[in-house]
Design a protein around this motif. Sequence first.
Motif, short mmCIF file in Angstrom:
data_model
loop_
_atom_site.label_atom_id
_atom_site.label_comp_id
_atom_site.label_asym_id
_atom_site.label_seq_id
_atom_site.Cartn_x
_atom_site.Cartn_y
_atom_site.Cartn_z
N ASP A 11 7.13 5.00 7.62
CA ASP A 11 6.10 6.05 7.70
C ASP A 11 5.48 6.30 6.32
OD1 ASP A 11 6.64 6.38 10.40
OD2 ASP A 11 8.00 8.09 10.08
N VAL A 12 6.33 6.41 5.32
CA VAL A 12 5.84 6.70 3.96
C VAL A 12 4.98 5.57 3.45
CG1 VAL A 12 6.55 7.09 1.57
CG2 VAL A 12 7.79 8.19 3.42
N PHE A 13 5.47 4.34 3.56
CA PHE A 13 4.71 3.20 3.06
C PHE A 13 3.48 2.94 3.93
CE2 PHE A 13 8.93 1.69 1.20
CZ PHE A 13 8.66 2.27 -0.03
N GLY A 14 3.54 3.33 5.18
CA GLY A 14 2.36 3.21 6.05
C GLY A 14 1.23 4.12 5.59
N LYS A 15 1.58 5.32 5.13
CA LYS A 15 0.55 6.23 4.61
C LYS A 15 -0.03 5.73 3.28
CE LYS A 15 2.24 10.38 6.85
NZ LYS A 15 2.77 11.74 6.69
N LEU A 16 0.78 5.02 2.52
CA LEU A 16 0.31 4.49 1.24
C LEU A 16 -0.37 3.14 1.37
CD1 LEU A 16 3.40 5.37 -1.00
CD2 LEU A 16 1.20 6.55 -0.92
N ASP A 17 -0.29 2.53 2.54
CA ASP A 17 -0.82 1.20 2.77
C ASP A 17 -2.30 1.04 2.40
OD1 ASP A 17 -0.26 -1.45 3.48
OD2 ASP A 17 -1.26 -1.15 5.42
N PRO A 18 -3.19 2.02 2.67
CA PRO A 18 -4.59 1.85 2.27
C PRO A 18 -4.79 1.68 0.76
CG PRO A 18 -4.42 3.64 3.86
CD PRO A 18 -3.02 3.23 3.50
N LEU A 19 -3.88 2.20 -0.04
CA LEU A 19 -3.99 2.03 -1.48
C LEU A 19 -3.76 0.58 -1.91
CD1 LEU A 19 -2.04 5.17 -2.74
CD2 LEU A 19 -4.51 4.82 -2.74
N PHE A 20 -3.00 -0.16 -1.09
CA PHE A 20 -2.64 -1.52 -1.45
C PHE A 20 -3.43 -2.56 -0.65
CE2 PHE A 20 1.16 1.12 -2.16
CZ PHE A 20 1.16 1.07 -3.53
N ASP A 21 -4.29 -2.15 0.25
CA ASP A 21 -5.15 -3.07 0.99
C ASP A 21 -6.49 -3.22 0.28
OD1 ASP A 21 -3.37 -3.75 2.98
OD2 ASP A 21 -4.01 -2.16 4.34
N GLN A 22 -6.45 -3.63 -0.96
CA GLN A 22 -7.64 -3.82 -1.77
C GLN A 22 -7.70 -5.27 -2.21
OE1 GLN A 22 -9.86 -1.33 -2.42
NE2 GLN A 22 -8.64 0.11 -1.23
N SER A 23 -8.88 -5.71 -2.59
CA SER A 23 -9.00 -7.09 -3.06
C SER A 23 -8.27 -7.24 -4.40
CB SER A 23 -10.47 -7.48 -3.23
OG SER A 23 -11.08 -6.66 -4.21
N GLY A 24 -7.58 -8.33 -4.56
CA GLY A 24 -6.84 -8.59 -5.79
C GLY A 24 -5.47 -7.95 -5.82
N THR A 25 -5.06 -7.29 -4.74
CA THR A 25 -3.77 -6.61 -4.70
C THR A 25 -2.85 -7.33 -3.72
OG1 THR A 25 -4.80 -4.49 -5.15
CG2 THR A 25 -2.58 -4.43 -4.27
N SER A 26 -1.66 -7.66 -4.18
CA SER A 26 -0.65 -8.23 -3.29
C SER A 26 0.53 -7.27 -3.26
CB SER A 26 -0.22 -9.61 -3.77
OG SER A 26 0.36 -9.52 -5.04
N HIS A 27 1.09 -7.06 -2.09
CA HIS A 27 2.24 -6.16 -1.99
C HIS A 27 3.22 -6.70 -0.96
CE1 HIS A 27 -0.29 -4.70 1.31
NE2 HIS A 27 0.78 -4.12 1.83
N ARG A 28 4.48 -6.28 -1.14
CA ARG A 28 5.55 -6.74 -0.26
C ARG A 28 6.51 -5.58 -0.06
NH1 ARG A 28 10.44 -9.87 -1.91
NH2 ARG A 28 9.62 -9.32 -3.94
N GLN A 29 6.85 -5.32 1.20
CA GLN A 29 7.78 -4.26 1.52
C GLN A 29 9.07 -4.86 2.07
OE1 GLN A 29 6.41 -1.40 4.40
NE2 GLN A 29 8.44 -0.50 4.63
N THR A 30 10.18 -4.45 1.47
CA THR A 30 11.49 -4.85 1.97
C THR A 30 12.35 -3.59 2.05
OG1 THR A 30 12.24 -5.31 -0.26
CG2 THR A 30 11.41 -7.17 0.99
#
Length: 123
Positions: A11-30
Amino acid sequence: MPLRPEQSSDDVFGKLDPLFDQSGTSHRQTDDTLTFRKKDQVAQDKMSVFDGGILQIRKDAVGAVLHYQLTSKALLFCFLAPLLFLGVAKLTIAIGNVEKPPVETTDTANKAGKKIGSCRSIL
């Protein structure tokens, strides 16, 4: 940052997901950790100042807490830039002290004044 007890890491990372869905940004959740890296971020990106970081949800005595460790070359430069200007100022002062003519004493100035005055009386 404390979180509500009913919030899961998804839930927490889902709310922050728009911050990381930008061009040039790679993210990984574990599990309870989200790691991101940015390369050639655009100015419109809300987190464009940061180059990368780790967000973790940890269980503390107060409950779930979001911990973050972000890195930024731009903010590091903002902290180090005043040292550069201070160094330039110190160097300018040091060069000015080296190039300044020596200070004359009153005896030397009086002797020089008498010689100049005696030459004028002769003319």
